[in-house]
Design a protein around this motif. Structure first.
Motif, PDB file in Angstrom:
ATOM      1  N   CYS A   1       1.208  -1.348   0.116  1.00 53.79           N
ATOM      2  CA  CYS A   1       0.406  -0.390   0.083  1.00 53.79           C
ATOM      3  C   CYS A   1       1.045   1.379   0.151  1.00 53.79           C
ATOM      4  O   CYS A   1       2.010   1.278   0.539  1.00 53.79           O
ATOM      5  CB  CYS A   1      -1.081  -0.132   1.481  1.00 53.79           C
ATOM      6  SG  CYS A   1      -2.333  -1.213   1.324  1.00 53.79           S
ATOM      7  N   PRO A   2       0.229   2.092  -0.789  1.00 53.76           N
ATOM      8  CA  PRO A   2       1.495   3.460  -1.234  1.00 53.76           C
ATOM      9  C   PRO A   2       1.620   4.311   0.468  1.00 53.76           C
ATOM     10  O   PRO A   2       0.433   3.677   1.978  1.00 53.76           O
ATOM     11  CB  PRO A   2       0.529   4.425  -1.562  1.00 53.76           C
ATOM     12  CG  PRO A   2      -0.673   3.781  -2.181  1.00 53.76           C
ATOM     13  CD  PRO A   2      -0.237   2.601  -1.408  1.00 53.76           C
ATOM     14  N   LYS A   3       2.405   4.649   1.262  1.00 56.36           N
ATOM     15  CA  LYS A   3       2.401   5.343   2.441  1.00 56.36           C
ATOM     16  C   LYS A   3       0.896   6.336   3.210  1.00 56.36           C
ATOM     17  O   LYS A   3       0.443   5.883   4.261  1.00 56.36           O
ATOM     18  CB  LYS A   3       3.578   6.309   2.495  1.00 56.36           C
ATOM     19  CG  LYS A   3       3.673   7.218   3.786  1.00 56.36           C
ATOM     20  CD  LYS A   3       5.249   7.631   3.763  1.00 56.36           C
ATOM     21  CE  LYS A   3       5.537   8.153   5.034  1.00 56.36           C
ATOM     22  NZ  LYS A   3       6.321   9.959   5.371  1.00 56.36           N
ATOM     23  N   MET A   4       0.579   7.128   1.643  1.00 55.54           N
ATOM     24  CA  MET A   4      -0.969   7.910   2.357  1.00 55.54           C
ATOM     25  C   MET A   4      -2.143   6.672   2.887  1.00 55.54           C
ATOM     26  O   MET A   4      -2.844   7.061   3.485  1.00 55.54           O
ATOM     27  CB  MET A   4      -1.249   8.591   1.209  1.00 55.54           C
ATOM     28  CG  MET A   4      -2.313   9.525   1.520  1.00 55.54           C
ATOM     29  SD  MET A   4      -2.809  10.797  -0.022  1.00 55.54           S
ATOM     30  CE  MET A   4      -4.081   9.276  -0.674  1.00 55.54           C
TER      31      MET A   4
ATOM     32  N   LYS B   1      -1.519   3.650   4.024  1.00 58.38           N
ATOM     33  CA  LYS B   1      -1.345   3.158   5.084  1.00 58.38           C
ATOM     34  C   LYS B   1      -1.463   4.406   6.351  1.00 58.38           C
ATOM     35  O   LYS B   1      -2.095   3.606   7.447  1.00 58.38           O
ATOM     36  CB  LYS B   1       0.243   3.195   5.677  1.00 58.38           C
ATOM     37  CG  LYS B   1       0.524   2.062   4.814  1.00 58.38           C
ATOM     38  CD  LYS B   1       2.017   1.375   5.097  1.00 58.38           C
ATOM     39  CE  LYS B   1       2.516   0.810   4.184  1.00 58.38           C
ATOM     40  NZ  LYS B   1       3.951   0.146   4.199  1.00 58.38           N
TER      41      LYS B   1
END
Lengths: 376, 406
Positions: B344-347, B349
């Protein structure tokens, strides 16, 4: 946990504002064996109002119910019956007004006061995945019945509602009548002094209806009271001593059935032999039939209704065979009226083939008060 | 006590509602098994699904190319198949039997022989500057493999470098002496022994424990919100809610009584799914599996309280289906139930931390996949789940109270 059924105290200090109950009560309203003095007001609704947004479902409803009384709550669809009952049981909070149970103000918060009420909803309010005994036991426990009391009370209620033989069958396998009886039985489990019944006999056979009526009678015989909402006028007329009729959120009648029916007109049907010719004599008959020159006789031929005052005798149909008269019972006794009419007809040489009377009934009263306009 | 009677009653009703039981207990097991089968980790125990399938077309067939292919065969990460023609290789790629084609051109050995140590040291100017093509090697992946294809090509290039380093080293006197001093200085052996192995995922915790079981367990734990909302709706429709509301039972015991059976069911469901993961997939349950208990209990608590909120919001079957399913899918997708959180992208998460699912997944990951479990970390995750539980339960209680008053 409580170990037995809580009974309502015989003596109580009323929270009700003095004088208001007296104003609302209608001592002549219930014809029963017990005297009015021996009764106490179990339920009192004062100026109940309920609005949903801008819609005022109940405008200003006040009535009271005494012990030993069955009060019929009638009204067309949307009249506010269910809302009123829900406010009594505090399933719905009133926008205005108050409810007193056994003389104490009831706002639904007191768990002890909740024990005073037994409710029979219009739906089959039972758990179909449980047996009859499972349903009764569950609700009995909720009302704090102890183990011994619970067992004996289950047996009593099952016997009362005629489900002893099917006590262990899942309620989902019951017939409609059995489900109705179980629905009723659950409300009886904790012996509430106040029973609120919403169409309790909807869709049941005459046998089950008769049994449920007996249960209602037993409730009042034991000093409780019943609020009975139904569209079955015949049933209400049979079981209730008093009715409150609601229309458009307001009480339009609140009195004993006997008194209310006294003001309703009855019909007298005379089937006569037309072959002898009755011509102008009908005018005289009209005055005899009604006891008043102002009230017209109605001649019925098939679906046609003709008011005598506006009928040219020469245009009367040849197949005329029924003369109907509207009779106001309070003006003159129906028996006397019939006798007088028959005498007059005899003098006129008109042979009477048969006589039919239609007594005033609750349905007639209901339609008279609420009109025949369809309600949404 | 009244709340307990309601709980017992609802558990009885629930156990007799076969449809709800299937949805809550059987369906998750079936789905998780299907996913297990599709990832080759259930019944078939096909380890090959985790290996990169490579079709080799060796047009050189010299001793070096044979040695190189032999080295690749010994690597557990690769499943090597040799074919004689490019047509056969492309057929394998198209049919999905291979993920990558490695074409060893006729000049491979010649070019490898030309490699010197300086080429290795100066990757920007030496022979391999043009990548695999400089050694007459070609890699083909599926046209739609995108970033994964590039990754596979880069992986293959690194394997080639590892292969040619010892060969080049033997040509350098200093390096040759150093190699001789080692017992296993033999170039051929060096190919395999010198190639460092890619860390084995299975040893650390496989796909099942990293994603499939926790992800779907969390998703299914929240599936009960629909069943719970339906239970409230049925009570309202059949009139039994009127009885409960007029009975001498306070709102709080009533709601606890109605919520608790679903909490227990959810905890049972989670436990069953983990048991299924351990018994059927051989999923490791972490170094201290006892920590699974609080995580499961807190996850179930947050699911049941979210169910309570939904129960007070919906009034029809259609509303339950639409709101319930949307809520389940959106929260699951946001939190990373559908794919490993690592991807998953950091955002996303960060967004996932606004969902109870996200905290559940973090907690399960901490228990299942970390050798050293930090109790404070688990307590934090569980605490966050309990905060969600408290907020949702309060909101549910307020809505229920408000609705029943009006």
């Amino acid at each position: 946990m409580a170990t037995g059924i809580k009974s309502i105290p015989m003596q109580f200090q009323s929270d009700r504002p003095s004088g208001e109950g007296r104003r609302l009560s209608s001592p002549e309203g219930f014809a029963t064996r017990n005297s009015v003095e021996s009764r106490k007001t179990l339920v009192e609704a004062l100026h109940l109002r309920k609005s949903y947004g801008s819609h005022l479902a109940v405008k200003d409803v006040s009535f009271s119910i005494q012990s030993g009384e069955v009060l019929g709550l009638l009204g067309p669809n949307g009249a506010g019956k269910s809302t009123t009952m829900f406010m009594l049981a505090r399933l719905v909070a009133p926008t205005g007004g108050e409810v007193f149970l056994n003389g104490h103000k009831y706002d639904g918060r007191s768990l002890d006061q909740r024990r005073l009420i037994g409710i029979v909803p219009q739906e089959y309010a039972i758990y179909e995945e449980l047996s009859a005994i499972g349903n009764l036991t569950f609700f009995g426990k909720l009302y704090g019945l102890g183990r011994k009391t619970l067992k004996s009370r289950c047996e009593e209620v099952l016997d009362e509602v005629g489900l002893t033989g099917s006590a262990h069958r899942l309620a989902g396998q019951y017939s409609g009548g059995m489900k109705r009886r179980l629905n009723f039985g659950i409300a009886l489990m904790h012996k509430p002094p106040i029973l609120i019944l919403d169409e309790p006999t909807l869709g049941v056979d005459p046998q089950s209806r008769s049994l449920l009526m007996d249960c209602v009678r037993r409730q009042t015989a034991e000093g409780g009271c019943v609020i009975y909402a139904s569209h079955h006028m015949e049933e209400v007329q049979t079981i209730c001593q008093r009715v409150v009729i609601l229309d458009q959120g307001q009480v339009i009648a609140n009195d004993s059935i006997h008194r209310l029916l006294a003001g309703v007109v009855a019909d007298l049907f005379l089937y006569v032999d037309r072959s002898a010719g009755i011509g102008n004599e009908l005018g005289d008959l009209a005055r005899v039939g009604t006891g008043s020159n102002e009230e017209p006789v109605v001649i019925v031929s098939g679906d046609k209704k003709l008011t005598l005052d506006h009928v040219d005798n020469s245009t009367l149909p040849n197949d005329l065979e029924i003369i109907a008269t509207d009779i106001a019972p309070e003006a003159l006794d129906l028996g006397w009226r019939l006798e007088a009419t028959l005498c007059k007809l005899k003098k006129l040489g008109i042979q009477v083939l048969s006589v039919e009377t239609q007594q005033s009934n609750l349905e007639r009263l209901f339609l008279q008060l609420t009109g025949k306009r369809l309600r949404d | 006590m009244s709340g307990w009677y309601i709980t017992v009653k609802d558990l009885l009703v629930l156990t007799r509602d076969k449809q709800a039981l299937v949805l809550l207990l059987v369906l998750p097991l079936v789905l998780i098994s299907v996913i297990g089968i599709s990832t080759g980790q259930f019944l078939t125990r096909d380890d090959n699904v985790e290996r990169v399938k490579i079709v080799v077309v060796d047009q050189n067939e010299g001793s070096v190319s044979l040695s190189f292919v032999a080295g690749l065969r010994q690597m557990p990460e690769f499943l090597i198949t040799s074919v004689s023609s490019m047509d056969a290789a492309f057929d394998a790629l198209r049919s999905g039997e291979a993920s990558l084609i490695l074409l060893i051109g006729p000049k491979f050995q010649e070019l490898v022989d030309e490699i010197r140590m300086r080429d290795i040291f100066d990757m920007t100017d030496g022979l391999p500057v043009t990548g695999l093509a400089s050694l007459d090697l070609t890699v083909k992946t599926r046209s739609n493999s995108g970033a994964i294809g590039n990754l596979m090509e880069a992986g293959m290039f690194s394997q080639v470098i590892k292969f040619i380093v010892p060969i080049a080293a033997r040509k350098n006197p200093v390096a040759r002496n150093w190699l001789r001093s080692r017992e296993d200085a033999d170039a051929t052996d060096g190919i395999s022994k010198g190639l460092p192995s890619v860390p084995n995922l299975r040893a650390k915790g496989n796909l099942v424990s990293q994603w499939v079981v926790p992800g779907f367990t969390v998703m299914f734990a929240y599936f009960l919100i629909s069943i719970m909302a339906r239970s409230f709706m049925v009570e309202r429709d059949q009139g039994t809610m009127q009885r409960l509301l007029t009975a001498p039972v306070g709102t709080l015991p009533l709601l606890i009584g109605k919520t608790f059976p679903f909490y227990l069911t959810s905890a049972l469901q989670c436990s069953l799914l983990f048991l299924c993961g351990i018994l059927l997939f051989g999923m490791p349950w972490g170094s201290q599996p006892a920590y699974l208990i609080p995580v499961i209990l807190c996850t179930s608590a947050s699911a049941a309280s979210l169910g309570l909120v939904l129960s007070t919001m919906v009034h029809t079957d259609q509303q339950i289906s639409s709101y319930g399913t949307t809520l389940i899918l959106v929260l699951s997708a946001l939190s990373g139930c559908f794919l490993p959180r690592e991807l998953c992208p950091k955002m996303m998460k960060q967004i996932s931390l606004f969902t109870p699912h996200g905290w559940s997944l973090k907690a399960f990951d901490a228990v299942l996949n970390h050798q050293q479990i930090d109790p404070k970390q688990i307590a934090t995750y569980c605490g966050m789940l309990l905060v969600f539980t408290a907020v949702c339960f309060t909101a549910g209680w307020w809505r229920f109270h408000h609705a029943s008053e009006n």
